[in-house]
Structure formats: structure tokens, C-alpha cells
Design an enzyme around this catalytic site. Sequence first.
Site, PDB file in Angstrom:
ATOM      1  N   ASP A 190       0.855  -1.185   0.000  1.00 41.22           N
ATOM      2  CA  ASP A 190       0.000   0.000   0.000  1.00 41.22           C
ATOM      3  C   ASP A 190       0.893   1.238   0.000  1.00 41.22           C
ATOM      4  O   ASP A 190       2.084   1.161   0.268  1.00 41.22           O
ATOM      5  CB  ASP A 190      -0.971  -0.010   1.176  1.00 41.22           C
TER       6      ASP A 190
ATOM      7  N   ASP B 133      -7.525  -7.835   0.924  1.00 40.05           N
ATOM      8  CA  ASP B 133      -6.562  -7.954   2.022  1.00 40.05           C
ATOM      9  C   ASP B 133      -7.238  -7.498   3.296  1.00 40.05           C
ATOM     10  O   ASP B 133      -8.166  -6.684   3.258  1.00 40.05           O
ATOM     11  CB  ASP B 133      -5.323  -7.080   1.779  1.00 40.05           C
TER      12      ASP B 133
END
Length: 378
Positions: free
Chosen positions: A91, A266
Amino acid sequence: MKLSFDLKKKNGNARRGQLTFERGTVQTPAFMPVGTYGTVKGMTPEEVKGTGAEILLGNTFHLWLRPGQEVMKMHGDLHDFMNWHGPILTDSGGFQVFSLGKMRKITEKGVHFRSPVNGDKIFMDAEKSMEIQKDLGSDIVMIFDECTPYPATHNEAKKSMEMSLRWAQRSRDHFDKLENPNNLFGIVQGGVYEDLRDVSIKGLTEIGFDGYAVGGLAVGEPKEDMHRILEHTCPQLPEDKPRYLMGVGKPEDLVEGVRRGIDMFDCVMPTRNARNGHLFVTGGVIKIRNAKHKTDTTPLDPHCDCYTCQHYSKSYLHHLERCNEILGARLNTIHNLRYYQRLMESIRKAIDEDRFDEFVTEFYERRGREVPPLAKEQ
């Protein structure tokens, strides 16, 4: 290496595909365990792989603060540092900055904040995020964006989404300038407002990315809003690119995401819940600390093939939980991660066999619940 995405089959809106990277293939729909600090908490890479995971998520923000870019480069990249040689998605750090609350100040240039590690003043922007993720060797790099909070007015969400679009262009430009050979995903923002999501999708697809994430959900909004936004958003995303729902979620959320066309997920839930003694099983959740498990000599889930279920009883896991033994957290984590991967395997099999709707019905029946209606059915 640029990923290739082979969309093999559709069953309704559910999609069955395969992502191919230089470091391996990933069957989709896929769940990515979260390795915040370069480790899935308590697990070796071999154990994580043994649960069926093919791709992991790493955290740009936390790895930048500790151990830092220089240490990472000394090892080569994140794969070598943590000894995981499959694909990794990182991320951008945007959500972690969002989570700092009053400790950060957002401007057009980027975000000023104090390090949660030592209090130092730090600045992060789109360009810095791209540089860190290149040093990490991320197979999938996420653009730097602002996660729109909930609740937010239409005007607040509009300003946030428009800035995220400008940051998306900056991320794309710097990613290309760095000659990063890997993959860059855009992130759709816009809060719970469909018209803002439309603008975000249009802007991102004009810039052009290797895949598209849906961000700004699972931040406190009602489930109905999350489902509505997904149903509105997914059909507008490029059919030939992977779709990723960020930070989601519970087993039910994964099923509902696949129903609406999501390929990748996720969440910290399976690992965090494992450490708190909340264990996922075919019929729902077991709280292993509860006294009723003290004398239960059966496995957690008779349908589960994980190491924990094959070797230990609820009674033993209850004992470990009550004694705060480290082994308990590890065995719980192995089980929860395997549960999530078995769920994804079952979803993929159902799509392959054109019986995904039947799978969804059975999934909820085992929980004693009705199948939630799609937004368009309400």
C-alpha cells in the site's frame, strides 16, 4: 515485470482469473495476508505459503519508518529482507497517514505528520511513496491517495477525491520517471457518493493503470453503502484489469465482494482475530477462550485441513489461550489464514463449476442467515 491478467471465467458478476508475475502466479479471487512490518505476525514465510497464500501485502508507511529504505536496499528488496519470494503488493501509506488523525496535516503537496515511532517531523508525498515502493521491489505499487473519511459531506468527499486524482497523476508520472518495471494500481475514491466515484473512475482510466482498487470503504460506513458503491463501481472498471477491494474484510465481505466483481482482497482480520482467540470455522466464529471449550477434545473445524486442526483439540487451544502462550497465537493464526484460503479456493471452484450462486446460498445457510440482496434487488 508487467503482470498479465487472464480472466478465465465469469459466473454472474463473479470473476475467475489468474495473475502472472515474474515471481509466480496468483489465482483469483485471491486473499492477501497482511505483513505490516515485513512479517505476517508470528508466521514464517514457509508457514504462510503452507496455508495457500500466493501473494502478500506489505506496508510502505511502516517499513519506511522501520527499518528504512537504506536497510531494505542493503538486502536487495523486501522479498529478500523477509525471505518471501512470491509476489508482494504494497500500500502507498495513504491509509496509515489517514489513521494518524490529528497527528497529520494534509496539503496539496503531501502530508506532514509526526512519526508514531519517535515523534520526528516527517513529510510524505506521491513522489516519495513511489520511491519507497520501488526500493521495496513491490510487484504491485499503489498510488498515493487520501482515504476519504466517513462520514464526509458531498463537498468534503469531492475535494478529497479530486486531490487524490491529482496525486494519482503525480504517482503515475514519478513511477514512470523512476522506470519501475513493475505494476501501478489506481485507487477509486469518492466516499459513499456514486457521482464522485464516477468522476474518479473516469480520471483514473484516462491516466491508465495496471489494475484498479476500490478505496475508502470499510471505514465506518454501513454495509449497505459499501455494497451499493461496489455494485455501482465494478461494472465501470476495465474488464481486462484486476480489481482490488482494499482492507476488506470478514468472510462475508469477501463473498459479497466477489458477488460484485472483485478479484483481490486484504485484511488484518484473520491474523488479528487469531491473536484475540476469535477463530473462523465453517459455521461462523469460535471464541476459544470461552469455558465450554475447556473439555472439548474435537478439532476447531472437522472440515479444515490446517496443521492446527489436524493436530490439536479445542481443549488444548483453550488452555494455550488461557495461559497466554505464544504457541496459541501461532496455531490460531495458522488456522485462520488457512480458513481464508480455503474460502477463496471454494469460491474459485464454485465459479469454475458455474455454481457460485449455490455456493453463496450454502455459505449463508451454514451461518443460519439469509443471502443479503444485491442493491439493485432492493
